[in-house]
Design an enzyme around this catalytic site. Structure first.
Site, PDB file in Angstrom:
ATOM      1  N   CYS A   1       0.829  -1.209   0.000  1.00 35.96           N
ATOM      2  CA  CYS A   1       0.000   0.000   0.000  1.00 35.96           C
ATOM      3  C   CYS A   1       0.868   1.267   0.000  1.00 35.96           C
ATOM      4  CB  CYS A   1      -1.004  -0.054   1.155  1.00 35.96           C
ATOM      5  SG  CYS A   1      -2.437   0.975   0.830  1.00 35.96           S
TER       6      CYS A   1
ATOM      7  N   ARG B   1      -2.817   7.357  -6.208  1.00 38.21           N
ATOM      8  CA  ARG B   1      -3.168   7.193  -4.792  1.00 38.21           C
ATOM      9  C   ARG B   1      -4.677   7.254  -4.596  1.00 38.21           C
ATOM     10  NH1 ARG B   1      -0.301  11.478  -1.352  1.00 38.21           N
ATOM     11  NH2 ARG B   1      -1.168  10.248   0.344  1.00 38.21           N
TER      12      ARG B   1
ATOM     13  N   ILE C   1      -7.251  -0.625   1.726  1.00 37.25           N
ATOM     14  CA  ILE C   1      -7.609   0.490   2.607  1.00 37.25           C
ATOM     15  C   ILE C   1      -7.074   1.787   1.991  1.00 37.25           C
ATOM     16  CG2 ILE C   1      -7.403   1.475   4.928  1.00 37.25           C
ATOM     17  CD1 ILE C   1      -6.776  -1.407   5.925  1.00 37.25           C
ATOM     18  N   ARG C   2      -7.975   2.607   1.496  1.00 42.18           N
ATOM     19  CA  ARG C   2      -7.566   3.836   0.786  1.00 42.18           C
ATOM     20  C   ARG C   2      -6.379   3.536  -0.131  1.00 42.18           C
ATOM     21  NH1 ARG C   2      -8.628   8.680   2.112  1.00 42.18           N
ATOM     22  NH2 ARG C   2      -6.495   9.338   2.370  1.00 42.18           N
TER      23      ARG C   2
ATOM     24  N   HIS D   1      -3.134  -5.160   1.729  1.00 43.41           N
ATOM     25  CA  HIS D   1      -2.447  -5.371   3.016  1.00 43.41           C
ATOM     26  C   HIS D   1      -2.393  -6.837   3.439  1.00 43.41           C
ATOM     27  CE1 HIS D   1      -2.130  -1.147   4.298  1.00 43.41           C
ATOM     28  NE2 HIS D   1      -3.254  -0.971   3.629  1.00 43.41           N
TER      29      HIS D   1
ATOM     30  N   GLU E   1      -0.402  -8.092   5.321  1.00 42.91           N
ATOM     31  CA  GLU E   1       0.046  -8.130   6.722  1.00 42.91           C
ATOM     32  C   GLU E   1      -1.119  -8.027   7.701  1.00 42.91           C
ATOM     33  OE1 GLU E   1       0.330  -5.645   4.669  1.00 42.91           O
ATOM     34  OE2 GLU E   1       0.203  -3.697   5.648  1.00 42.91           O
TER      35      GLU E   1
HETATM   36  N1  GLN Z   1      -3.680   6.275   1.028  1.00 43.05           N
HETATM   37  C1  GLN Z   1      -2.398   6.025   1.601  1.00 43.05           C
HETATM   38  C2  GLN Z   1      -1.293   6.791   0.878  1.00 43.05           C
HETATM   39  O1  GLN Z   1      -1.551   7.421  -0.078  1.00 43.05           O
HETATM   40  C3  GLN Z   1      -2.059   4.547   1.592  1.00 43.05           C
HETATM   41  C4  GLN Z   1      -3.043   3.802   2.446  1.00 43.05           C
HETATM   42  C5  GLN Z   1      -2.494   2.577   3.090  1.00 43.05           C
HETATM   43  O2  GLN Z   1      -1.284   2.330   3.164  1.00 43.05           O
HETATM   44  N2  GLN Z   1      -3.417   1.813   3.620  1.00 43.05           N
HETATM   45  O3  GLN Z   1      -0.179   6.752   1.294  1.00 43.05           O
END
Ligand code: GLN
Length: 194
Positions: A78, A105, A133-134, A174, A176
């Site tokens: 991520c 991103r 996640i995002r 993720h 992890e």
């Molecule tokens: N949105 C985050 C970024 O731009 C990454 C999100 C994450 O690692 N879960 O760095």
């Protein structure tokens, strides 16, 4: 094998816990001396701008670039993927540029900020449970980069979410945060490949 996790920000403890459960020793990496000692580096999820800013403050950008270019195997997830990449669409932030991809991103949009899916991965017999996640996705993949998994993007074009270039492995999700340790096993297996 000694696994290090870049411990500036993000979920580095979760990465180290998985490596330890696989029988490897793990250390948190914040200095050049610690970076020198490790056989594998994990770059966690978190906030890529913060990781980049702290890596700049700790004078770690050049040493990281050098060690990874010289063949230190690395697995980024991520924010870790974003930090490894060559560029980010529409933004300028500190990046290592050791992975020939351009990332977008927060690419999945607000309405689906976070989701989970069963993701088929090249070389694995069963899909991995992928937690986004995002998350970023990969907009452009260099010719020497292998796409191991992708998801459907706008207009039906597939977007890469797991890639490998030599001994640089990176996921936009993720592993992890799940019980499935197969991608960490894949990362550990890169030690000795360089
Ligand atoms: N949105 C985050 C970024 O731009 C990454 C999100 C994450 O690692 N879960 O760095």
């Amino acid at each position: 094998m000694l696994a290090g996790a870049l411990a500036l920000q993000g979920d580095f403890r979760e990465h180290l816990a998985i490596m330890e459960s696989l029988g490897h020793r793990g250390i948190e990496v914040r200095t050049i001396e610690e970076l020198e000692r490790v056989d594998l580096l994990l770059i966690p999820g978190g906030e890529s701008t913060t990781i980049g800013r702290l890596a700049t403050e700790y004078d770690l950008i050049e040493p990281l670039r050098e060690r990874i270019t010289e063949g230190l195997p690395v697995f980024g997830t991520c924010a870790g993927l974003i930090f490894l990449a060559a560029a980010t669409t529409g933004a300028d932030q500190p990046q290592l540029g050791v992975l020939d991809v351009v990332v977008a991103r927060n690419a999945f949009g607000r309405q689906v900020d976070s989701f989970e899916t069963d993701l088929p991965v090249a070389g694995l017999d069963r899909p991995v449970r992928a937690v986004f996640i995002r998350a970023p996705w990969i907009e452009k993949v260099g010719s020497n980069v292998e796409t191991l998994a992708s998801v459907p993007g706008p207009g039906g074009t597939a977007r890469a979410v797991l890639v490998r270039q030599g001994t640089v492995l990176a996921a936009s999700f993720h592993p992890e945060l799940t019980e499935d340790d197969r991608l960490h096993r894949m990362a550990a297996a890169m030690v000795g490949d360089s």
